[in-house]
Design a protein around this motif. Structure first.
Motif, mmCIF file in Angstrom:
data_model
loop_
_atom_site.group_PDB
_atom_site.id
_atom_site.type_symbol
_atom_site.label_atom_id
_atom_site.label_comp_id
_atom_site.label_asym_id
_atom_site.label_seq_id
_atom_site.Cartn_x
_atom_site.Cartn_y
_atom_site.Cartn_z
ATOM 1 N N VAL A 35 0.846 -1.198 0.000
ATOM 2 C CA VAL A 35 0.000 0.000 0.000
ATOM 3 C C VAL A 35 0.885 1.252 0.000
ATOM 4 O O VAL A 35 0.672 2.180 -0.791
ATOM 5 C CB VAL A 35 -0.979 -0.004 1.192
ATOM 6 N N ALA A 36 1.899 1.266 0.860
ATOM 7 C CA ALA A 36 2.829 2.408 0.889
ATOM 8 C C ALA A 36 3.574 2.512 -0.436
ATOM 9 O O ALA A 36 3.761 3.612 -0.967
ATOM 10 C CB ALA A 36 3.797 2.271 2.063
ATOM 11 N N GLU A 37 3.984 1.373 -0.973
ATOM 12 C CA GLU A 37 4.689 1.386 -2.268
ATOM 13 C C GLU A 37 3.839 2.054 -3.342
ATOM 14 O O GLU A 37 4.328 2.872 -4.124
ATOM 15 C CB GLU A 37 5.031 -0.044 -2.711
ATOM 16 N N GLY A 38 2.559 1.717 -3.385
ATOM 17 C CA GLY A 38 1.670 2.277 -4.387
ATOM 18 C C GLY A 38 1.404 3.759 -4.186
ATOM 19 O O GLY A 38 1.269 4.509 -5.152
ATOM 20 N N ALA A 39 1.329 4.190 -2.931
ATOM 21 C CA ALA A 39 1.036 5.598 -2.633
ATOM 22 C C ALA A 39 2.246 6.491 -2.879
ATOM 23 O O ALA A 39 2.085 7.695 -3.109
ATOM 24 C CB ALA A 39 0.576 5.737 -1.186
ATOM 25 N N TYR A 40 3.424 5.920 -2.867
ATOM 26 C CA TYR A 40 4.648 6.718 -3.012
ATOM 27 C C TYR A 40 4.631 7.581 -4.278
ATOM 28 O O TYR A 40 5.110 8.716 -4.269
ATOM 29 C CB TYR A 40 5.887 5.811 -3.007
ATOM 30 N N GLY A 41 4.073 7.085 -5.330
ATOM 31 C CA GLY A 41 4.055 7.806 -6.599
ATOM 32 C C GLY A 41 3.279 9.119 -6.565
ATOM 33 O O GLY A 41 3.375 9.906 -7.499
ATOM 34 N N GLN A 42 2.553 9.360 -5.488
ATOM 35 C CA GLN A 42 1.768 10.594 -5.398
ATOM 36 C C GLN A 42 2.457 11.682 -4.562
ATOM 37 O O GLN A 42 1.857 12.727 -4.300
ATOM 38 C CB GLN A 42 0.377 10.291 -4.839
ATOM 39 N N PRO A 44 4.521 14.897 -3.875
ATOM 40 C CA PRO A 44 4.481 15.325 -2.469
ATOM 41 C C PRO A 44 3.053 15.376 -1.936
ATOM 42 O O PRO A 44 2.096 15.607 -2.673
ATOM 43 C CB PRO A 44 5.071 16.733 -2.516
ATOM 44 N N PHE A 45 2.954 15.189 -0.633
ATOM 45 C CA PHE A 45 1.672 15.268 0.054
ATOM 46 C C PHE A 45 1.609 16.596 0.787
ATOM 47 O O PHE A 45 2.575 17.012 1.416
ATOM 48 C CB PHE A 45 1.513 14.090 1.020
ATOM 49 N N HIS A 46 0.463 17.251 0.716
ATOM 50 C CA HIS A 46 0.310 18.570 1.324
ATOM 51 C C HIS A 46 -0.393 18.515 2.671
ATOM 52 O O HIS A 46 -0.447 19.519 3.375
ATOM 53 C CB HIS A 46 -0.428 19.503 0.360
ATOM 54 N N SER A 47 -0.925 17.349 3.019
ATOM 55 C CA SER A 47 -1.558 17.163 4.319
ATOM 56 C C SER A 47 -1.517 15.681 4.668
ATOM 57 O O SER A 47 -1.342 14.822 3.788
ATOM 58 C CB SER A 47 -3.011 17.651 4.308
ATOM 59 N N VAL A 48 -1.690 15.398 5.937
ATOM 60 C CA VAL A 48 -1.748 14.004 6.379
ATOM 61 C C VAL A 48 -2.966 13.321 5.753
ATOM 62 O O VAL A 48 -2.902 12.159 5.359
ATOM 63 C CB VAL A 48 -1.769 13.927 7.919
ATOM 64 N N GLU A 49 -4.068 14.054 5.615
ATOM 65 C CA GLU A 49 -5.266 13.489 4.999
ATOM 66 C C GLU A 49 -5.010 13.117 3.537
ATOM 67 O O GLU A 49 -5.508 12.084 3.065
ATOM 68 C CB GLU A 49 -6.440 14.481 5.090
ATOM 69 N N GLY A 53 -5.351 9.510 2.052
ATOM 70 C CA GLY A 53 -6.209 9.290 0.889
ATOM 71 C C GLY A 53 -5.492 8.530 -0.213
ATOM 72 O O GLY A 53 -6.074 7.639 -0.848
ATOM 73 N N ALA A 54 -4.223 8.861 -0.439
ATOM 74 C CA ALA A 54 -3.436 8.155 -1.462
ATOM 75 C C ALA A 54 -3.251 6.692 -1.077
ATOM 76 O O ALA A 54 -3.326 5.795 -1.932
ATOM 77 C CB ALA A 54 -2.086 8.843 -1.651
ATOM 78 N N MET A 55 -3.032 6.437 0.209
ATOM 79 C CA MET A 55 -2.858 5.060 0.663
ATOM 80 C C MET A 55 -4.175 4.286 0.543
ATOM 81 O O MET A 55 -4.189 3.145 0.066
ATOM 82 C CB MET A 55 -2.308 5.041 2.092
ATOM 83 N N GLU A 57 -6.652 4.905 -1.495
ATOM 84 C CA GLU A 57 -6.923 4.724 -2.923
ATOM 85 C C GLU A 57 -6.123 3.539 -3.464
ATOM 86 O O GLU A 57 -6.650 2.705 -4.218
ATOM 87 C CB GLU A 57 -6.555 6.005 -3.673
ATOM 88 N N THR A 58 -4.865 3.441 -3.067
ATOM 89 C CA THR A 58 -4.034 2.313 -3.494
ATOM 90 C C THR A 58 -4.657 0.994 -3.038
ATOM 91 O O THR A 58 -4.748 0.039 -3.825
ATOM 92 C CB THR A 58 -2.607 2.447 -2.916
ATOM 93 N N ALA A 59 -5.094 0.945 -1.788
ATOM 94 C CA ALA A 59 -5.681 -0.285 -1.258
ATOM 95 C C ALA A 59 -6.993 -0.628 -1.965
ATOM 96 O O ALA A 59 -7.207 -1.765 -2.380
ATOM 97 C CB ALA A 59 -5.910 -0.146 0.245
ATOM 98 N N ARG A 60 -7.854 0.354 -2.133
ATOM 99 C CA ARG A 60 -9.178 0.110 -2.719
ATOM 100 C C ARG A 60 -9.115 -0.214 -4.212
ATOM 101 O O ARG A 60 -9.998 -0.891 -4.737
ATOM 102 C CB ARG A 60 -10.093 1.298 -2.484
ATOM 103 N N GLU A 61 -8.078 0.270 -4.906
ATOM 104 C CA GLU A 61 -7.966 0.020 -6.347
ATOM 105 C C GLU A 61 -7.196 -1.260 -6.667
ATOM 106 O O GLU A 61 -7.058 -1.607 -7.836
ATOM 107 C CB GLU A 61 -7.327 1.222 -7.035
ATOM 108 N N ALA A 62 -6.728 -1.944 -5.652
ATOM 109 C CA ALA A 62 -6.024 -3.208 -5.878
ATOM 110 C C ALA A 62 -7.028 -4.257 -6.363
ATOM 111 O O ALA A 62 -8.243 -4.078 -6.252
ATOM 112 C CB ALA A 62 -5.366 -3.665 -4.575
#
Length: 177
Positions: A35-42, A44-49, A53-55, A57-62
């Motif tokens: 999940v972290a691997e997939g979210a890395y591509g997004q 920089p993150f501008h907030s913890v939310e 959300g990126a994490m 999304e990665t989990a739900r789109e698997a």
């Protein structure tokens, strides 16, 4: 919590390479560093939310099998088996380490019935809940249809991982709506 990791800033996370990012955040989703691997591509993150959300999304789109693996990676609540330190701390906070023998048997039986029906363990964000809340929730949810419970389990993972991420990362937060 004793043994808690040092807090990370969002700026530190945004400067990490993929290996560092996965090492730092790979445990947020139970035994699922992909999940972290997939979210890395997004980055920089501008907030913890946004990071969360990126994490999510990665989990739900698997694929369905990968999502099923994520669900099955969660431990039974009140298990006497080895769980991750994050799961152990969450369960202790809800009093699951202080069940009476009768409550332990009841929860063990409910967990078994739930897992037999859904083919993944009962998942509940236990922060802010007590053992009675948890027993009531599994008693009610074991009666649900499979698809409804699949979605509820993913929603609970969303809550659990949001708590975990907020416990680990400091940085800008989006305003509450």
């Amino acid at each position: 919590m004793t043994g808690q990791k040092e807090l990370l800033t969002l700026d530190e996370i945004n400067r990490m390479n993929k290996t560092e990012f996965v090492a730092a955040l790979g445990g947020i989703f139970e035994h699922s560093p992909w999940v972290a691997e997939g979210a890395y591509g997004q980055i920089p993150f501008h907030s913890v939310e946004q990071l969360h959300g990126a994490m999510l999304e990665t989990a739900r789109e698997a694929g369905e099998e990968q999502i099923a693996g994520l669900l099955r990676a969660h431990p039974d609540l009140a298990t006497r088996l080895k769980v991750t330190p994050l799961s152990a701390a969450e369960q202790q906070g809800a009093g699951l380490d202080r069940l009476t023998p009768e409550e332990f048997r009841q929860l063990t039986d409910l967990n078994a019935a739930y897992t037999e029906k859904f083919r993944f363990p009962f998942i509940l964000a236990v922060r802010g809940k007590n053992k009675d809340d948890i027993i009531a929730a599994i008693t009610e949810r074991v009666q649900r249809p499979h698809q409804e419970e699949w979605e509820q389990a993913l929603a609970e993972i969303g809550k659990i991982t949001f708590f975990r991420l907020n416990d680990l990362v400091t940085g800008p937060r989006e305003a509450s709506v």
